[in-house]
Design a protein around this motif. Structure first.
Motif, PDB file in Angstrom:
ATOM      1  N   GLY A 116       0.721  -1.211  -0.065  1.00  0.00           N
ATOM      2  CA  GLY A 116       0.061   0.009   0.019  1.00  0.00           C
ATOM      3  C   GLY A 116       0.752   1.316  -0.073  1.00  0.00           C
ATOM      4  O   GLY A 116       0.215   2.477   0.164  1.00  0.00           O
ATOM      5  N   VAL A 168       0.916   6.410   5.332  1.00  0.00           N
ATOM      6  CA  VAL A 168       1.582   5.241   5.653  1.00  0.00           C
ATOM      7  C   VAL A 168       2.128   5.344   6.856  1.00  0.00           C
ATOM      8  O   VAL A 168       2.970   6.245   7.057  1.00  0.00           O
ATOM      9  CB  VAL A 168       2.277   4.690   4.510  1.00  0.00           C
ATOM     10  CG1 VAL A 168       2.949   3.345   4.593  1.00  0.00           C
ATOM     11  CG2 VAL A 168       1.437   4.742   3.071  1.00  0.00           C
ATOM     12  N   SER A 194      -2.778   2.916   5.265  1.00  0.00           N
ATOM     13  CA  SER A 194      -1.861   1.749   5.185  1.00  0.00           C
ATOM     14  C   SER A 194      -0.828   1.380   6.425  1.00  0.00           C
ATOM     15  O   SER A 194      -0.068   2.473   6.668  1.00  0.00           O
ATOM     16  CB  SER A 194      -1.181   1.548   3.847  1.00  0.00           C
ATOM     17  OG  SER A 194      -0.496   0.203   3.899  1.00  0.00           O
ATOM     18  N   CYS A 216      -7.972   0.579   8.411  1.00  0.00           N
ATOM     19  CA  CYS A 216      -6.927   0.878   7.258  1.00  0.00           C
ATOM     20  C   CYS A 216      -6.525  -0.590   7.055  1.00  0.00           C
ATOM     21  O   CYS A 216      -6.767  -1.502   7.533  1.00  0.00           O
ATOM     22  CB  CYS A 216      -5.859   1.786   7.383  1.00  0.00           C
ATOM     23  SG  CYS A 216      -4.517   1.311   8.792  1.00  0.00           S
ATOM     24  N   GLU A 217      -5.796  -0.703   5.862  1.00  0.00           N
ATOM     25  CA  GLU A 217      -5.036  -1.873   5.647  1.00  0.00           C
ATOM     26  C   GLU A 217      -3.762  -2.051   6.601  1.00  0.00           C
ATOM     27  O   GLU A 217      -3.201  -1.318   6.876  1.00  0.00           O
ATOM     28  CB  GLU A 217      -4.288  -2.032   4.091  1.00  0.00           C
ATOM     29  CG  GLU A 217      -3.832  -3.205   3.759  1.00  0.00           C
ATOM     30  CD  GLU A 217      -4.683  -4.513   3.565  1.00  0.00           C
ATOM     31  OE1 GLU A 217      -4.979  -5.128   4.461  1.00  0.00           O
ATOM     32  OE2 GLU A 217      -5.558  -4.825   2.666  1.00  0.00           O
TER      33      GLU A 217
END
Length: 409
Positions: A116, A168, A194, A216-217
């Motif tokens: 991601g 991120v 991510s 989120c991922e």
């Protein structure tokens, strides 16, 4: 800033002959097509280092084996070093040639994208040591070194990632858990899309908490400094798929035979890109469960154990990210040319022990003093740090000798 970072990376690669992009494209195609590692490539690698016989008959390799080979290397061929304290608490540095370093960069570029992160994205990196501001600027990186995890420090980190719109977060899951807890408790609107875990495992319940709190991922990866990225999840909670570009991963039993699917084995890796020092069947010291084989090659790992670190605290009871203490200990040792096995334990509120396994070489007093000063700067100047030279460091039932221990009653 994103476009500036991408432009700088592109210029850097072109000046170096475009090798990062070239390797990246091959690595990406290899994984998208789910290719097996070519058996001929393994055989060619072994022959190039005058290693006779197939991979399956080779003995396991340890850090000591690598250290002996390092002494024979032409220093002019060394581009950089990777430093690590290791799961067993053995300080260690491994040399990289320029070509090996470029392959490492290309590998992480691919696996970061798969998790991601796109090159140039503003991100927070939770790491054990600091880097210069200019380095962080060029990478659009915002580094958080969590030597002190007080609520004030956690709050500052959260405020920073919100203000800078960091999409991120990469780093220690134990620290990300603290950030997620703060964000959930304070009901803070955040930009995180991510999360990528590195360096240590975390309990399943905490992984789920982080995913739910941040919405989120969340991807976990398995890597080390010796060979780079070993395996990574594709989605939250999935298996860890091995790096099939240059890392042969095996899970072996005590007879050095591959374990069956569902069984636990010791993680052993062979790095086909390691040119200065051959890394053949290197014992990582970790244990994992076999998830999937294809034509005899390990494609996926179900779970990884043996790397969980215990929570330590400063003298005023503030939690510390244990992995952040590693460079304070192993860097002085490695830099001075000493590689003893060690363990750092907290035995009381202000009392700590650095246990060093005895070797034929005595660690100089000035190196121990430097380590003590490094640790006191983090743990508190009132920290009592005792140096113990021991015959052995007691292993856990798994056979691991954890580098950090909390032994407070």
């Amino acid at each position: 800033m994103k476009y500036l970072t991408k432009a700088i990376f592109s210029i850097y690669d072109k000046v170096g002959g475009g090798k990062i992009d070239e390797n990246y494209r091959v690595i990406k195609a290899c994984h998208q097509q789910e290719k097996e590692i070519d058996a001929q490539a393994i055989e060619t690698y072994l022959r190039s280092h005058n290693i006779e016989g197939s991979l399956a008959v080779q003995p396991l390799m340890t850090k000591k084996d690598i250290s002996k080979k390092i002494a024979t290397i032409d220093v002019n061929a060394i581009h950089t070093y990777a430093y690590t304290g290791g799961s067993y608490g053995e300080p260690f540095k491994i040399p990289y040639s320029k070509s090996r370093a470029l392959i490492r960069t290309a590998s992480f570029k691919y696996f970061n994208e798969a998790a991601g992160y796109q090159l140039g994205d503003a991100f927070m990196l939770i790491a054990a040591k600091q880097k210069p501001k200019w380095w962080q600027f060029l990478r659009n990186e915002h580094r958080f070194v969590p030597t002190n995890l007080t609520q004030d420090k956690v709050a500052d980190a959260v405020r920073h990632l919100v203000a800078q719109k960091l999409t991120v977060v990469i780093g220690f899951p134990s620290v990300i858990f603290e950030l997620a807890s703060y964000i959930k408790t304070k009901q803070i609107k955040h930009p995180i899309k991510s999360v990528i875990f590195t360096s240590e495992p975390i309990e399943a319940i905490k992984k789920q908490f982080i995913k739910d709190a941040l919405n989120c991922e969340v991807i976990d990866r398995y890597s080390n400094e010796e060979v780079g990225l070993i395996a990574q999840q594709k989605t939250f909670g999935s298996a860890y798929y091995t790096n099939r570009y240059n890392v042969v991963v095996e899970l072996l039993d005590n007879d050095l035979k591959p374990v069956k699917v569902g069984e636990v084995g010791k993680v052993v890796v062979t790095d086909l890109a390691a040119d200065l020092v051959p890394i053949v069947r290197y014992d990582t010291g970790d244990l994992a469960v076999a998830q999937e084989y294809r034509n005899g090659q390990l494609f996926a790992i179900g779970s990884i154990s043996g790397r969980i670190t215990e929570q330590l605290f400063t003298t005023n009871a503030a939690p510390v990210a244990s992995l952040a203490l590693g460079p304070l200990i192993h860097m002085p040792l490695s830099t001075a040319g000493y590689f003893p096995q060690y363990q750092f334990a907290q035995i009381a509120k202000t009392s700590y022990q650095l246990r060093i396994r005895k070797t034929n070489e005595q660690v100089p007093a000035q190196v121990l003093e430097q380590i003590t000063n490094n640790l006191k700067n983090v743990l508190g100047q009132d920290a009592s740090i005792e140096h113990l030279f021991v015959d052995d460091i007691k292993p856990q039932p798994s056979g691991k000798r954890p580098i950090y221990k909390n032994e407070m009653q």
